[in-house]
Motif scaffolding. Structure first.
Motif, PDB file in Angstrom:
ATOM      1  N   UNK A   1       0.893  -1.241  -0.096  1.00  0.00           N
ATOM      2  CA  UNK A   1       0.090   0.037   0.109  1.00  0.00           C
ATOM      3  C   UNK A   1       0.998   1.021   0.049  1.00  0.00           C
ATOM      4  N   UNK A   2       0.656   2.115  -0.895  1.00  0.00           N
ATOM      5  CA  UNK A   2       1.300   3.354  -1.076  1.00  0.00           C
ATOM      6  C   UNK A   2       0.782   4.388  -0.060  1.00  0.00           C
ATOM      7  N   UNK A   3       1.544   5.121   0.775  1.00  0.00           N
ATOM      8  CA  UNK A   3       1.184   6.008   1.551  1.00  0.00           C
ATOM      9  C   UNK A   3       0.474   7.166   0.877  1.00  0.00           C
ATOM     10  N   UNK A   4      -0.140   8.212   1.528  1.00  0.00           N
ATOM     11  CA  UNK A   4      -0.627   9.518   1.040  1.00  0.00           C
ATOM     12  C   UNK A   4       0.756  10.130   0.411  1.00  0.00           C
ATOM     13  N   UNK A   5       0.589  10.944  -0.860  1.00  0.00           N
ATOM     14  CA  UNK A   5       1.540  11.667  -1.509  1.00  0.00           C
ATOM     15  C   UNK A   5       2.764  10.968  -1.916  1.00  0.00           C
ATOM     16  N   UNK A   6       2.889   9.631  -1.801  1.00  0.00           N
ATOM     17  CA  UNK A   6       4.129   8.741  -2.101  1.00  0.00           C
ATOM     18  C   UNK A   6       4.021   8.153  -3.448  1.00  0.00           C
ATOM     19  N   UNK A   7       5.054   8.244  -4.096  1.00  0.00           N
ATOM     20  CA  UNK A   7       5.029   7.847  -5.424  1.00  0.00           C
ATOM     21  C   UNK A   7       5.113   6.494  -5.824  1.00  0.00           C
ATOM     22  N   UNK A   8       4.037   5.810  -6.418  1.00  0.00           N
ATOM     23  CA  UNK A   8       3.997   4.314  -6.423  1.00  0.00           C
ATOM     24  C   UNK A   8       4.873   3.614  -7.370  1.00  0.00           C
ATOM     25  N   UNK A   9       5.453   2.465  -7.212  1.00  0.00           N
ATOM     26  CA  UNK A   9       6.494   1.693  -7.847  1.00  0.00           C
ATOM     27  C   UNK A   9       6.453   2.253  -9.546  1.00  0.00           C
ATOM     28  N   UNK A  10       5.077   1.754 -10.278  1.00  0.00           N
ATOM     29  CA  UNK A  10       5.041   1.959 -11.548  1.00  0.00           C
ATOM     30  C   UNK A  10       5.549   3.493 -11.854  1.00  0.00           C
ATOM     31  N   UNK A  11       5.121   4.462 -10.963  1.00  0.00           N
ATOM     32  CA  UNK A  11       5.392   5.779 -11.598  1.00  0.00           C
ATOM     33  C   UNK A  11       6.867   6.235 -11.272  1.00  0.00           C
ATOM     34  N   UNK A  12       7.409   5.761 -10.214  1.00  0.00           N
ATOM     35  CA  UNK A  12       8.700   5.660  -9.817  1.00  0.00           C
ATOM     36  C   UNK A  12       9.684   5.216 -11.134  1.00  0.00           C
ATOM     37  N   UNK A  34      12.685   8.852  -1.268  1.00  0.00           N
ATOM     38  CA  UNK A  34      12.171   9.331  -0.055  1.00  0.00           C
ATOM     39  C   UNK A  34      11.972  10.948  -0.174  1.00  0.00           C
ATOM     40  N   UNK A  35      13.208  11.533  -0.822  1.00  0.00           N
ATOM     41  CA  UNK A  35      13.097  13.041  -0.811  1.00  0.00           C
ATOM     42  C   UNK A  35      12.079  13.535  -1.494  1.00  0.00           C
ATOM     43  N   UNK A  36      11.826  12.814  -2.796  1.00  0.00           N
ATOM     44  CA  UNK A  36      10.555  13.190  -3.695  1.00  0.00           C
ATOM     45  C   UNK A  36       9.304  13.004  -2.795  1.00  0.00           C
ATOM     46  N   UNK A  37       9.182  12.088  -2.264  1.00  0.00           N
ATOM     47  CA  UNK A  37       8.006  11.840  -1.370  1.00  0.00           C
ATOM     48  C   UNK A  37       7.748  12.818  -0.355  1.00  0.00           C
ATOM     49  N   UNK A  38       8.837  13.310   0.355  1.00  0.00           N
ATOM     50  CA  UNK A  38       8.887  14.565   1.357  1.00  0.00           C
ATOM     51  C   UNK A  38       8.425  16.005   0.645  1.00  0.00           C
ATOM     52  N   UNK A  39       8.993  15.851  -0.775  1.00  0.00           N
ATOM     53  CA  UNK A  39       8.473  17.299  -1.346  1.00  0.00           C
ATOM     54  C   UNK A  39       7.173  17.194  -1.654  1.00  0.00           C
ATOM     55  N   UNK A  40       6.738  16.069  -2.002  1.00  0.00           N
ATOM     56  CA  UNK A  40       5.252  15.966  -2.442  1.00  0.00           C
ATOM     57  C   UNK A  40       4.493  16.256  -1.125  1.00  0.00           C
ATOM     58  N   UNK A  41       4.616  15.872   0.144  1.00  0.00           N
ATOM     59  CA  UNK A  41       4.176  15.912   1.207  1.00  0.00           C
ATOM     60  C   UNK A  41       3.816  17.195   1.410  1.00  0.00           C
ATOM     61  N   UNK A  42       4.850  18.040   1.228  1.00  0.00           N
ATOM     62  CA  UNK A  42       4.898  19.415   1.524  1.00  0.00           C
ATOM     63  C   UNK A  42       4.020  20.188   0.763  1.00  0.00           C
ATOM     64  N   UNK A  43       4.248  19.955  -0.500  1.00  0.00           N
ATOM     65  CA  UNK A  43       3.511  20.629  -1.779  1.00  0.00           C
ATOM     66  C   UNK A  43       2.042  20.156  -1.644  1.00  0.00           C
TER      67      UNK A  43
END
Length: 98
Positions: A1-12, A34-43
């Protein structure tokens, strides 16, 4: 399961070579995904950088990576690749894209 705002495997897999190129020298970088997921979390959340959850690491590191990718054109490269993919899949009409 992908967390909110996290990039799933197929998109990564579509952007990993742009966002996380092989590192030739220096100290190993923090995980780019992880850095990209953190950026998405903020944005997506609208929170301040200092409110970034600890699971993403230091907010300063995530912010530094955001600035680096913004300034070196990484985000533009990702957007170009995604545009190309959407056109190939017939999901984007260039006449309506702004």
């Amino acid at each position: 399961m992908v967390e909110r705002y996290a990039v799933p495997d197929h998109q990564w897999d579509m952007i990993a070579d742009i966002v996380s190129p092989p590192q030739k020298m220096g100290r190993p970088r923090r995980d780019d995904r992880l850095m990209l997921n953190g950026i998405f979390w903020i944005l997506c959340s609208g929170a301040q950088w200092r409110d970034l959850p600890e699971r993403f690491g230091s907010w300063k590191t995530v912010y530094q990576r955001f600035r680096q990718w913004r300034d070196d054109g990484t985000f533009e490269q990702v957007l170009s690749r995604l545009h190309l993919r959407l056109r190939q899949d017939g999901l984007m009409d260039l006449d309506t894209w702004m």
